[in-house]
Design a protein around this motif. Structure first.
Motif, PDB file in Angstrom:
ATOM      1  N   MET A 223       1.220   4.103  -3.176  1.00 43.28           N
ATOM      2  CA  MET A 223       1.031   5.555  -3.060  1.00 43.28           C
ATOM      3  C   MET A 223       2.271   6.302  -3.552  1.00 43.28           C
ATOM      4  O   MET A 223       2.164   7.265  -4.308  1.00 43.28           O
ATOM      5  CB  MET A 223       0.709   5.938  -1.613  1.00 43.28           C
TER       6      MET A 223
ATOM      7  N   LEU B  80       0.831  -1.212   0.000  1.00 35.01           N
ATOM      8  CA  LEU B  80       0.000   0.000   0.000  1.00 35.01           C
ATOM      9  C   LEU B  80       0.862   1.258   0.000  1.00 35.01           C
ATOM     10  O   LEU B  80       0.586   2.214  -0.746  1.00 35.01           O
ATOM     11  CB  LEU B  80      -0.938  -0.002   1.202  1.00 35.01           C
TER      12      LEU B  80
ATOM     13  N   LEU C 152      -8.634   6.173   1.936  1.00 37.63           N
ATOM     14  CA  LEU C 152      -7.742   6.749   0.936  1.00 37.63           C
ATOM     15  C   LEU C 152      -8.131   8.192   0.674  1.00 37.63           C
ATOM     16  O   LEU C 152      -9.321   8.507   0.536  1.00 37.63           O
ATOM     17  CB  LEU C 152      -7.865   5.930  -0.355  1.00 37.63           C
TER      18      LEU C 152
ATOM     19  N   SER D 254      -2.814   6.786   2.422  1.00 36.85           N
ATOM     20  CA  SER D 254      -3.506   5.515   2.573  1.00 36.85           C
ATOM     21  C   SER D 254      -3.455   5.144   4.047  1.00 36.85           C
ATOM     22  O   SER D 254      -2.383   5.109   4.643  1.00 36.85           O
ATOM     23  CB  SER D 254      -2.779   4.460   1.731  1.00 36.85           C
TER      24      SER D 254
ATOM     25  N   ASN E 127      -9.458   0.216   3.635  1.00 35.04           N
ATOM     26  CA  ASN E 127      -8.488   1.273   3.715  1.00 35.04           C
ATOM     27  C   ASN E 127      -9.184   2.618   3.521  1.00 35.04           C
ATOM     28  O   ASN E 127     -10.114   2.706   2.728  1.00 35.04           O
ATOM     29  CB  ASN E 127      -7.516   0.980   2.556  1.00 35.04           C
TER      30      ASN E 127
END
Length: 131
Positions: A16, A12, A86, A68, A84
Protein backbone atom coordinates in the motif's frame (compact mmCIF):
# COMPACT_ATOMS: atom_id res chain seq x y z
CA UNK A 1 12.18 -12.39 14.78
CA UNK A 2 8.83 -11.73 13.07
CA UNK A 3 6.43 -14.58 12.48
CA UNK A 4 5.44 -15.60 8.97
CA UNK A 5 2.04 -13.99 9.57
CA UNK A 6 3.67 -10.70 10.55
CA UNK A 7 5.89 -10.84 7.46
CA UNK A 8 2.79 -11.22 5.26
CA UNK A 9 1.09 -8.32 7.07
CA UNK A 10 4.25 -6.28 6.43
CA UNK A 11 4.10 -7.17 2.73
CA UNK A 12 0.51 -5.87 2.57
CA UNK A 13 1.48 -2.64 4.36
CA UNK A 14 4.53 -2.16 2.16
CA UNK A 15 2.42 -2.77 -0.95
CA UNK A 16 0.00 0.00 0.00
CA UNK A 17 2.76 2.46 0.95
CA UNK A 18 4.87 1.85 -2.15
CA UNK A 19 1.85 1.92 -4.47
CA UNK A 20 1.01 5.38 -3.15
CA UNK A 21 4.65 6.42 -3.63
CA UNK A 22 4.63 5.05 -7.19
CA UNK A 23 7.64 2.89 -6.35
CA UNK A 24 7.52 0.09 -8.92
CA UNK A 25 10.94 -1.28 -7.92
CA UNK A 26 9.79 -1.84 -4.33
CA UNK A 27 6.63 -3.60 -5.57
CA UNK A 28 8.73 -5.85 -7.81
CA UNK A 29 10.51 -7.21 -4.75
CA UNK A 30 7.19 -8.28 -3.21
CA UNK A 31 6.04 -10.59 -6.02
CA UNK A 32 7.25 -13.65 -7.87
CA UNK A 33 8.36 -13.42 -11.46
CA UNK A 34 5.35 -15.52 -12.55
CA UNK A 35 2.73 -13.67 -10.44
CA UNK A 36 -0.84 -13.59 -11.80
CA UNK A 37 -3.41 -10.87 -11.04
CA UNK A 38 -7.12 -11.50 -11.67
CA UNK A 39 -9.47 -8.52 -12.03
CA UNK A 40 -13.13 -8.80 -13.13
CA UNK A 41 -13.73 -7.78 -16.73
CA UNK A 42 -10.07 -8.03 -17.75
CA UNK A 43 -7.83 -10.85 -18.90
CA UNK A 44 -5.34 -12.13 -16.32
CA UNK A 45 -2.29 -9.93 -15.88
CA UNK A 46 0.53 -12.47 -16.09
CA UNK A 47 4.01 -11.95 -14.73
CA UNK A 48 5.97 -9.34 -12.85
CA UNK A 49 7.11 -7.59 -16.03
CA UNK A 50 3.54 -7.11 -17.30
CA UNK A 51 2.39 -5.85 -13.89
CA UNK A 52 5.26 -3.36 -13.66
CA UNK A 53 4.70 -2.09 -17.19
CA UNK A 54 1.01 -1.50 -16.45
CA UNK A 55 1.73 0.08 -13.04
CA UNK A 56 4.34 2.44 -14.47
CA UNK A 57 1.92 3.59 -17.18
CA UNK A 58 -0.89 4.19 -14.69
CA UNK A 59 1.15 6.17 -12.15
CA UNK A 60 2.07 8.71 -14.81
CA UNK A 61 -1.55 9.90 -14.69
CA UNK A 62 -2.89 9.15 -11.22
CA UNK A 63 -2.05 8.97 -7.55
CA UNK A 64 -3.24 5.93 -5.62
CA UNK A 65 -3.98 5.80 -1.92
CA UNK A 66 -5.74 3.16 0.07
CA UNK A 67 -6.15 0.96 3.08
CA UNK A 68 -5.71 -2.75 3.48
CA UNK A 69 -7.49 -4.64 6.26
CA UNK A 70 -6.47 -8.31 6.42
CA UNK A 71 -9.42 -10.46 7.48
CA UNK A 72 -7.67 -13.82 7.65
CA UNK A 73 -4.17 -15.14 7.05
CA UNK A 74 -3.57 -18.89 6.89
CA UNK A 75 -0.12 -20.43 6.51
CA UNK A 76 0.76 -24.03 5.71
CA UNK A 77 4.41 -24.78 5.13
CA UNK A 78 5.72 -22.56 2.35
CA UNK A 79 2.25 -21.47 1.13
CA UNK A 80 -0.12 -18.90 2.59
CA UNK A 81 -3.29 -17.09 1.68
CA UNK A 82 -4.85 -13.89 2.89
CA UNK A 83 -8.27 -12.47 2.26
CA UNK A 84 -8.37 -8.79 2.74
CA UNK A 85 -10.69 -5.79 2.56
CA UNK A 86 -9.18 -3.16 0.32
CA UNK A 87 -10.23 0.46 -0.26
CA UNK A 88 -8.47 2.46 -2.96
CA UNK A 89 -8.77 6.09 -4.04
CA UNK A 90 -7.39 6.97 -7.49
CA UNK A 91 -6.88 10.68 -8.15
CA UNK A 92 -5.78 12.05 -11.55
CA UNK A 93 -2.73 14.30 -11.40
CA UNK A 94 -4.54 16.81 -13.62
CA UNK A 95 -8.19 17.70 -13.27
CA UNK A 96 -10.78 15.98 -11.19
CA UNK A 97 -12.54 12.66 -11.42
CA UNK A 98 -11.40 10.93 -8.27
CA UNK A 99 -12.46 7.28 -8.23
CA UNK A 100 -13.04 5.14 -5.17
CA UNK A 101 -13.09 1.37 -5.26
CA UNK A 102 -13.44 -1.13 -2.44
CA UNK A 103 -14.02 -4.79 -1.84
CA UNK A 104 -12.19 -7.98 -1.12
CA UNK A 105 -9.05 -9.56 -2.45
CA UNK A 106 -7.66 -13.05 -2.11
CA UNK A 107 -3.88 -13.21 -2.22
CA UNK A 108 -1.65 -16.28 -2.29
CA UNK A 109 1.96 -16.16 -1.12
CA UNK A 110 4.84 -18.59 -1.36
CA UNK A 111 7.97 -18.73 0.76
CA UNK A 112 10.79 -19.16 -1.73
CA UNK A 113 14.03 -21.11 -1.14
CA UNK A 114 15.79 -17.85 -0.22
CA UNK A 115 13.39 -17.59 2.75
CA UNK A 116 11.44 -14.64 1.33
CA UNK A 117 7.63 -14.60 1.12
CA UNK A 118 6.36 -13.26 -2.22
CA UNK A 119 2.93 -12.73 -3.75
CA UNK A 120 2.23 -15.36 -6.41
CA UNK A 121 -1.53 -14.91 -7.14
CA UNK A 122 -4.02 -12.15 -6.45
CA UNK A 123 -7.76 -12.02 -7.16
CA UNK A 124 -9.13 -8.51 -6.83
CA UNK A 125 -12.91 -8.10 -6.41
CA UNK A 126 -13.10 -4.32 -5.93
CA UNK A 127 -16.23 -2.43 -6.98
CA UNK A 128 -16.57 1.19 -7.98
CA UNK A 129 -17.94 3.40 -5.17
CA UNK A 130 -17.75 6.70 -7.07
CA UNK A 131 -21.09 8.44 -7.44
Amino acid sequence: MPTDEQIIRNILETWMRESKAGNAAALADLMSEDVVFLVPGHPPLRGRAQFLQTFEQVIQYVEMDGTSEPQEIQISGDMAYCWNHLSVKVTPWQGDGERKRSGYTLSVFRKFPDGVWRLIRDANLLSDETE
